[in-house]
Design a protein around this motif. Structure first.
Motif: not given
Ligand SMILES: Cc1cc2nc3c(=O)[nH]c(=O)nc-3n(C[C@H](O)[C@H](O)[C@H](O)COP(=O)(O)O)c2cc1C
Length: 185
Positions: A10, A12, A14-15, A59-61, A92, A128
């Motif tokens: 995770s 940020e 949320q996961t 998913i990030h980027e 997404g 989130a």
């Molecule tokens: C910098 C950044 C890039 C992201 N890129 C994507 C992406 O490419 N596709 C998508 O569906 N969500 C994207 N998200 C949304 C994240 O998947 C979502 O905020 C998720 O809750 C993050 O999980 P985490 O808090 O466990 O990291 C992105 C979020 C951030 C902050």
């Protein structure tokens, strides 16, 4: 009582929250959940010898975290023998657009293949938006994405899209199917 490894990465938070909820649900169903942050180092001697595994990754980027990929690859021989479920967490996942859905499916399939776990059951979990916690750059990028997608753009507040009851149902279905019913059979 069976043991379920609930592993996650995770960035940020949320996961992590989602995986804690998954572990709570597994325990509420009378099984043991072992929660692992896959970005931390784990001694192989600690391997909990699970009966099933549930992995969560955001998913990030357009990518899943490298730490999750590394862990799954390193343990693929053991993992692919177990019933498994992969929770892909993203924004997404909220989209109703068929093209977006197909893109997400492809991203997950490619990821599963890359960690030699092609047969895993995959679920798309809405994550989130934590505008108030992002730095300027991330806030700006996410706001642009949300503007294009018709999502919320007020950066003074956070938004949680995860549907907790639906997540509980997904976990309940998996545990019943893969552990409870197989134990009876
Ligand atoms: C910098 C950044 C890039 C992201 N890129 C994507 C992406 O490419 N596709 C998508 O569906 N969500 C994207 N998200 C949304 C994240 O998947 C979502 O905020 C998720 O809750 C993050 O999980 P985490 O808090 O466990 O990291 C992105 C979020 C951030 C902050």
């Amino acid at each position: 009582m069976s043991t379920v490894l609930v592993g996650y990465g995770s960035i940020e938070g949320q996961t992590r929250k989602i995986s804690r909820r998954v572990a709570q649900k597994v325990e509420a169903m009378g099984h043991q959940a072992v929660l692992y942050d896959l970005s931390e180092k784990h001694d192989d001697a600690e391997w909990p010898n699970p009966d099933a595994v549930i992995i969560g990754a955001p998913i990030h980027e357009h990518h899943f975290p490298a730490a999750v990929k590394r862990y799954l690859k390193a343990h693929s021989d053991r993992l692919k023998e177990l019933p498994g479920m992969f929770l892909s967490v993203s924004l997404g996942a909220m989209s109703d657009d068929e093209g977006d859905k197909a893109d997400l499916r492809k991203l997950c399939q490619d990821f599963a293949k890359s960690v030699h776990w092609a047969s895993i059951e995959v679920h798309q979990i809405p994550g989130a938006l934590r505008y108030t916690e992002y730095n300027f750059f991330k806030r700006f990028i996410l706001q642009q994405i949300m503007r294009a997608a018709g999502g919320p753009t007020d950066t003074h507040q956070d938004y949680e899209f995860t549907k907790w009851d639906e997540l509980d149902d997904i976990v309940e279905g998996f545990v019943k199917r893969e552990l409870d019913e197989k134990a009876v059979a």
